[in-house]
Design a protein around this motif. Sequence first.
Motif, short mmCIF file in Angstrom:
data_model
loop_
_atom_site.label_atom_id
_atom_site.label_comp_id
_atom_site.label_asym_id
_atom_site.label_seq_id
_atom_site.Cartn_x
_atom_site.Cartn_y
_atom_site.Cartn_z
N ASN A 81 0.86 -1.03 -0.28
CA ASN A 81 -0.29 -0.48 -0.53
C ASN A 81 0.79 1.22 0.00
O ASN A 81 1.00 1.36 1.18
CB ASN A 81 -1.17 0.02 1.63
CG ASN A 81 -1.83 1.22 0.96
OD1 ASN A 81 -1.90 1.95 -0.10
ND2 ASN A 81 -2.74 1.42 1.62
N LYS A 82 0.75 1.31 -0.90
CA LYS A 82 1.93 2.98 -1.19
C LYS A 82 0.97 4.20 -0.90
O LYS A 82 0.76 5.31 -1.53
CB LYS A 82 2.43 3.03 -3.05
CG LYS A 82 3.42 2.62 -3.06
CD LYS A 82 4.35 2.40 -4.62
CE LYS A 82 5.02 0.95 -4.65
NZ LYS A 82 5.51 0.46 -5.75
N ARG B 199 -8.83 5.85 -9.47
CA ARG B 199 -7.88 4.21 -10.22
C ARG B 199 -7.22 3.86 -9.44
O ARG B 199 -7.40 2.82 -8.69
CB ARG B 199 -7.46 4.60 -12.02
CG ARG B 199 -8.18 5.10 -12.58
CD ARG B 199 -8.66 3.80 -13.22
NE ARG B 199 -8.38 2.68 -12.61
CZ ARG B 199 -9.10 1.59 -13.01
NH1 ARG B 199 -10.52 1.47 -12.48
NH2 ARG B 199 -8.05 0.34 -12.95
N LEU B 200 -6.38 5.06 -7.80
CA LEU B 200 -6.09 4.86 -6.89
C LEU B 200 -6.94 3.79 -6.12
O LEU B 200 -6.36 2.89 -5.24
CB LEU B 200 -5.69 6.31 -6.15
CG LEU B 200 -4.22 6.55 -7.10
CD1 LEU B 200 -3.79 7.50 -6.62
CD2 LEU B 200 -2.95 5.45 -6.95
N VAL B 201 -7.45 4.46 -5.98
CA VAL B 201 -9.35 3.54 -4.84
C VAL B 201 -9.55 2.50 -5.23
O VAL B 201 -9.04 1.64 -4.53
CB VAL B 201 -10.51 4.94 -4.84
CG1 VAL B 201 -11.01 3.93 -3.39
CG2 VAL B 201 -9.61 6.31 -3.86
N ALA B 202 -9.92 2.24 -6.91
CA ALA B 202 -10.23 1.16 -7.28
C ALA B 202 -9.03 -0.35 -6.95
O ALA B 202 -9.21 -1.23 -7.01
CB ALA B 202 -10.15 1.51 -8.65
N ASN B 203 -7.57 0.10 -7.09
CA ASN B 203 -6.99 -0.05 -6.78
C ASN B 203 -5.98 -0.55 -5.78
O ASN B 203 -5.31 -1.20 -4.90
CB ASN B 203 -5.07 0.08 -7.83
CG ASN B 203 -5.67 0.19 -9.24
OD1 ASN B 203 -4.75 -1.57 -9.77
ND2 ASN B 203 -5.82 0.70 -10.00
N CYS C 180 3.07 8.63 -15.89
CA CYS C 180 1.90 8.90 -15.92
C CYS C 180 1.18 8.03 -14.44
O CYS C 180 0.93 7.05 -14.95
CB CYS C 180 0.62 9.14 -17.38
SG CYS C 180 -0.69 9.05 -17.25
N THR C 181 0.79 8.69 -14.21
CA THR C 181 0.07 7.57 -12.62
C THR C 181 -1.13 6.93 -13.01
O THR C 181 -1.69 5.65 -12.78
CB THR C 181 -0.67 8.30 -11.71
OG1 THR C 181 0.63 9.41 -11.23
CG2 THR C 181 -1.15 7.64 -10.69
N ASN D 210 0.17 -1.65 -14.35
CA ASN D 210 1.08 -2.89 -12.82
C ASN D 210 2.52 -2.66 -12.78
O ASN D 210 2.94 -2.59 -12.31
CB ASN D 210 0.32 -4.02 -12.88
CG ASN D 210 -0.81 -4.66 -13.12
OD1 ASN D 210 -1.56 -3.89 -12.30
ND2 ASN D 210 -0.84 -5.23 -14.64
N GLN D 211 2.58 -0.97 -12.66
CA GLN D 211 4.17 -0.49 -12.72
C GLN D 211 3.96 0.37 -11.45
O GLN D 211 5.10 1.09 -11.11
CB GLN D 211 4.72 0.26 -14.13
CG GLN D 211 5.30 -0.98 -15.11
CD GLN D 211 5.76 -0.74 -16.36
OE1 GLN D 211 6.41 0.25 -15.87
NE2 GLN D 211 4.21 -0.16 -17.23
N TYR D 212 2.66 0.81 -10.47
CA TYR D 212 2.95 2.41 -9.98
C TYR D 212 3.50 1.44 -8.81
O TYR D 212 4.34 2.14 -8.22
CB TYR D 212 1.57 2.48 -9.28
CG TYR D 212 1.21 3.54 -9.09
CD1 TYR D 212 1.26 4.41 -9.28
CD2 TYR D 212 0.96 3.06 -7.44
CE1 TYR D 212 1.03 5.88 -8.72
CE2 TYR D 212 1.04 4.16 -6.98
CZ TYR D 212 0.11 5.50 -6.78
OH TYR D 212 0.53 6.81 -6.34
#
Length: 120
Positions: A2-3, A24-28, A110-111, A118-120
Amino acid sequence: MNKKTLVLGASLKPNRYSNYAVQRLVANNYEVVAFGMKKGTIKGVTVDTKLLPYKNIDTVTLYLNAEQQKAYYAYVVSLKPKRVIFNPGTENPQFYNILKENNIAFEAACTLVLLSTNQY
């Protein structure tokens, strides 16, 4: 994994990339905090209008142009994030140098693309 991410320049307008990034962050399943000019919520995330001393920020993702960023240099550095993402249109060599001096990693990326690949 969890980043915890700060979206700096979050917009309540659903057609803005910063808004979509929060979604998208929330969804992930990332923990998200957000700062913007108007208070509100995006997918349950409060958009703060005051600079809060967030703790344990892994990533700051920027949605402010280089000129707007100047007011936030010291704030971002004070959070001691592991990295700062400069989304398209936010590139800023002056801020890159400040981050280098403070041993904070950064990337022009790009976030949304990082999340979708899957590189975040």
